[in-house]
Each structure stands twice: as structure tokens, then as C-alpha cells.
Design a protein around this motif. Structure first.
Motif, PDB file in Angstrom:
ATOM      1  N   SER A  42       0.831  -1.202   0.000  1.00  0.00           N
ATOM      2  CA  SER A  42       0.000   0.000   0.000  1.00  0.00           C
ATOM      3  C   SER A  42       0.869   1.257   0.000  1.00  0.00           C
ATOM      4  N   ARG A  43       2.027   1.185   0.653  1.00  0.00           N
ATOM      5  CA  ARG A  43       2.952   2.334   0.664  1.00  0.00           C
ATOM      6  C   ARG A  43       3.934   2.179  -0.489  1.00  0.00           C
ATOM      7  N   TYR A  44       3.459   2.431  -1.687  1.00  0.00           N
ATOM      8  CA  TYR A  44       4.233   2.096  -2.882  1.00  0.00           C
ATOM      9  C   TYR A  44       4.959   3.278  -3.506  1.00  0.00           C
ATOM     10  N   ARG A  45       4.621   4.502  -3.131  1.00  0.00           N
ATOM     11  CA  ARG A  45       5.159   5.662  -3.845  1.00  0.00           C
ATOM     12  C   ARG A  45       6.539   6.048  -3.334  1.00  0.00           C
ATOM     13  N   ASN A  46       7.508   6.126  -4.253  1.00  0.00           N
ATOM     14  CA  ASN A  46       8.863   6.569  -3.945  1.00  0.00           C
ATOM     15  C   ASN A  46       9.059   8.054  -4.280  1.00  0.00           C
ATOM     16  N   ARG A  47       7.970   8.693  -4.674  1.00  0.00           N
ATOM     17  CA  ARG A  47       8.086  10.092  -5.103  1.00  0.00           C
ATOM     18  C   ARG A  47       6.797  10.828  -4.785  1.00  0.00           C
TER      19      ARG A  47
END
Length: 451
Positions: free
Chosen positions: A134-139
Motif C-alpha cells: 500500500s505504501r508504494y510511492r517513492n516520489r
């Protein structure tokens, strides 16, 4: 003379403020589809199969719009949103929908739209590329602007509005970025610098964070020192960059700029990038996407080991370097010269001597002067506008195999229709779960020349 009665606008049935409606479909924009008084209604927050109390919010050309007030009869795949800002923030619009069902709706919409608007069906529908994170965003890109109460806040665009929603945390950012955001938010509010900042960009390459503060009024050194000390307390490397218009500099730099890399461990690659460069926000899905695209392109060529391949819209070499490991040679083409320079460096770092790069505008209509020789494969990864002006080049080259990576189904469908007219058939199509919990669809499509 017989006078015919023509209903005036005022004599037409007026819409109630609310109505209970049955939702019988899902639009490509992620809204439920219902019908009322012979008119189509697009309903925010509603799912197919549900009975909802709907508040009408507007009338557009050919349809009505509405929002869900309450769900009278929920669908079995409705879920409780896990973000505290979900009702206001416009970032994620599908947290109320089961993750597997999200993929199914996206796939169904894409397949149906392809058939309806282009008369095309893939020979093979691939399994979606996805993971369970669920916490997939690196940006992340945070706006600093006014909310609906005219207070300056840090956050994201409000649903169906230009206002900004001030947020405390974001549930789809990776933990390091979210932790850094807490420090930045506390600093900006306590040091009273919100009036000086317009935007905050944070990128995590899984080794170090790059923070870009875009400012309209200069920030004094004392305030910046407080920020860097707060970030240091997190226990991981974070660099602060200051940006004013197009000028960007590293704060407190006594050495060369730090290195940031796109990491693809399964492919054995690390690609250098700058914090202002475009890279994918979901790095796990990026590596899976690159692997799949390379595999599909090679599968469509008779002799991939000796094939010449074009990588159009190549950026920093995201696909090019991986392709060069599998084919005879690669020519990457990208508009921005600084990204071409990075692609060249990345090829050298990877020990790749069969990849070259060209700076050129692929949206220009004129015939490219840089194009020499024959190409058996083409990979396209265009922006949302698609590759309309590149279709003439494809028609001229007639490669055996073509892979199109798309971030916009509408332009993919338009370009797929043109490719069909050039003698290509859609061999396979698959979704890429790049932005989970949103209606946004990314896809990879492979085309082969008809025999």
C-alpha cells in the motif's frame, strides 16, 4: 393555423437535489454510472451493483454529475478507506474499492474501450503486473497553497477543486518519505516559511532522499539549518535542494552532487538520475514493467540477438539499458539533452557498448535526420499525449515487433488504431498497477506485423 406546443426549458422536469439511484456501471474516470429521468449520471464514490443516495452536483454536455451521500446497499467489494484524508483529498479515489476489483475494472474498461473505439481485441490478455504494497510511492509532489478557508497549507489538490487539502500524513507514500514529510511540515509551520514556499518535491531512491524546496521568496540560512537538523534526526541521508524558477542548487554543498539511482536489482541495473528528472513513482512496478516490455519486444522478433531496436522517449535509459542486454543494438531518442547525457553515462556504468542516444523532438512532424539503417523492433513510452506524431515514423520503419507502454488509455487506443491501419495486430495487452487506489490505468501493449 395549428400552433404546435414546444416545451420551454422551464416546463421540463427539474432535477431534485437528491435521488436514490442504482449504479450499473463504472466509467474510465472511476465514477459510478447511473440513470435518472432518461439521463446518464456519473456519480463520485459509487460502485456498480450498489444502491446509493446521490446528490446532484452539475449538468454537463449529455450527462449529469453527482456525488454519493450514503450507500443504501453496498457492493461486496466495497472497503473502508484507510487514509484519514480520503474524503477530501483528490490523490486516491479508489480506496473504497477492493484492490483486485480495481484491476478488474481497469482491465474491463480498457478492453471495452479498445473494442468500441478502435475495433481491436488483443490476441492475449496478460495478467496485471501488481504487488500487495500500500505504501508504494517513492516520489511525491506537495503543493503549498490556500485551502477552502483561505489558509496556506501543505498538501494535495482537493477533490474536484483547485483548493489544496492540508494533510497530516499520506498512506500511499513509502514510510521514509512520510516520516520526512512530518519533519518538513512541522518546520515550515513553526518557522513561518509557508509564505515563501510554493512546492515541495521528495524522491527516495531507497538509499537517500532528495528534497526540493521551490520558493518564491528566499529562505534564510538559519531556518534552513533547523530543517537539515530535523531531517538528520531521522537516521537516513536526506539532501535539501533549493529551486527558484529554473535554477536549482544543493544547500550546504562543499562537494560534488550526491548520486541518486533507479534500482532494478533483478536486472542488475542502477541508473543515475537527478532529482528534477522524470522517473516512475513506483519503483517496484517500474522494474516489473521494464522486464515485461523487454520480454514482449524480443518475443516478437525473429532474431532478437542481432536485432536493431529503437527506444523512443527513452529518458535516462529506463528501457534502453535493459534492452541492450538482450538485442544487437539500441538507439534511444529523447527530447531533453541533459537526460540523453545521463542515458549515455548509465550505458557506460552498465558496461553497455551497443547503446547510443540522440536528442530529438519526437513530436515534430518533419522526417528525422538522425534515423539511419533498419530497425526490427521499436519500444514506445510516450507521455500522456501519446505518440500521434511518431506514427508516420513507425509506418516508414515497419518493424517486426513494437511494444507501446502507455500511461493514458485514450491515446493508446488512438495510436493502436493507426498501427492497425499500418498492418499491425495487437498481440498482447496487460495492465500495470503503477498507481494503486486510483482509477489511473497504465498498460503495456505488444504489436506484431500481420503475415
Amino acid at each position: 393555423m395549428v400552433k404546435l406546443f414546444t416545451p420551454s426549458r422551464t416546463s421540463r422536469p427539474s432535477l431534485p437535489k437528491k435521488a436514490e439511484l442504482t449504479i450499473d456501471g463504472m466509467s474510465s474516470e472511476g465514477r459510478g454510472i447511473a440513470h435518472h429521468q432518461r439521463q446518464t449520471v456519473f456519480v463520485e464514490g459509487a460502485l456498480p451493483g450498489e444502491r446509493c443516495l446521490v446528490r446532484f452536483t452539475g449538468k454537463e454536455k449529455g450527462h449529469l454529475t453527482g456525488e454519493t451521500v450514503s450507500v443504501v446497499s453496498p457492493a461486496s467489494y466495497r472497503r473502508e478507506p484507510f487514509c484519514r484524508h480520503y474524503e477530501e483529498c483528490g490523490g486516491c479515489d479508489w480506496q473504497h474499492l477492493d484492490r483486485q476489483q480495481q484491476l478488474q475494472f481497469k482491465q474491463d474498461n480498457l478492453l471495452q474501450s479498445l473494442k468500441k473505439h478502435a475495433g481491436i481485441e488483443p490476441r492475449v490478455t496478460l495478467d496485471p503486473l501488481t504487488d500487495q504494497s500500500s505504501r508504494y510511492r517513492n516520489r511525491a509532489k506537495f503543493s503549498v497553497w490556500f485551502d477552502k478557508n483561505k489558509q496556506r497549507v501543505i498538501g494535495f489538490r482537493e477533490k474536484s477543486s483547485k483548493n489544496i487539502v492540508g494533510i497530516q500524513t499520506c498512506s500511499v507514500l513509502n514510510q521514509r518519505i512520510d516520516d520526512a514529510f512530518q519533519v518538513i511540515k512541522q518546520w515550515a509551520e513553526s518557522q513561518s516559511v509557508l509564505s515563501r514556499i510554493d512546492q515541495i518535491d521528495i524522491t527516495d531512491d531507497n538509499s537517500r532522499l532528495a528534497l526540493i524546496l521551490s520558493y518564491s521568496k528566499s529562505i534564510n540560512d538559519q531556518d534552513l539549518q533547523v530543517l537539515t537538523e530535523g531531517l538528520e534526526s531521522l537516521g537516513f541521508e536526506t539532501d535539501v535542494w533549493l529551486k527558484n524558477r529554473s535554477q536549482m542548487s544543493l544547500y550546504q554543498s562543499s562537494q560534488t552532487s550526491p548520486e541518486y539511482t533507479v534500482k532494478m536489482p533483478n536486472l542488475g541495473l542502477e541508473l543515475l538520475f537527478s532529482p528534477s528528472d522524470f522517473i516512475q513513482a513506483n519503483q517496484g512496478m517500474n522494474e516489473a514493467m521494464v522486464s515485461q516490455a523487454v520480454e514482449l519486444l524480443c518475443a516478437g522478433m525473429k532474431n532478437p540477438d542481432t536485432a536493431n531496436v529503437l527506444d523512443l522517449f527513452c529518458g535516462i535509459g529506463n528501457f534502453s539499458i535493459a534492452l541492450a542486454q538482450k538485442v544487437g543494438s539500441v538507439v534511444g531518442v529523447e527530447l531533453h539533452e541533459e537526460m540523453v547525457a545521463k542515458a549515455e553515462v548509465n550505458a557506460q556504468r552498465a558496461g553497455t557498448d551497443n547503446a547510443s542516444f540522440v536528442a530529438a523532438d519526437l513530436h515534430a512532424a518533419e522526417s528525422p535526420t538522425w534515423l539511419k539503417g533498419q530497425f526490427q523492433g521499436v519500444l514506445l513510452d510516450p507521455p500522456r499525449a501519446g505518440a500521434k506524431n511518431t506514427m508516420a515514423l513507425i509506418e516508414k520503419l515497419q518493424p517486426e515487433s513494437l511494444v507501446y507502454v502507455s500511461c493514458n488509455p485514450a491515446t493508446l487506443i488512438r495510436d493502436a488504431k493507426a498501427l492497425q491501419q499500418f498492418g499491425y495486430q495487437l498481440d498482447s495487452l496487460g495492465l500495470i498497477d503503477m498507481f494503486a487506489y486510483t482509477h489511473h490505468s497504465e498498460a503495456v501493449a505488444s504489436f506484431v506485423r500481420k503475415k
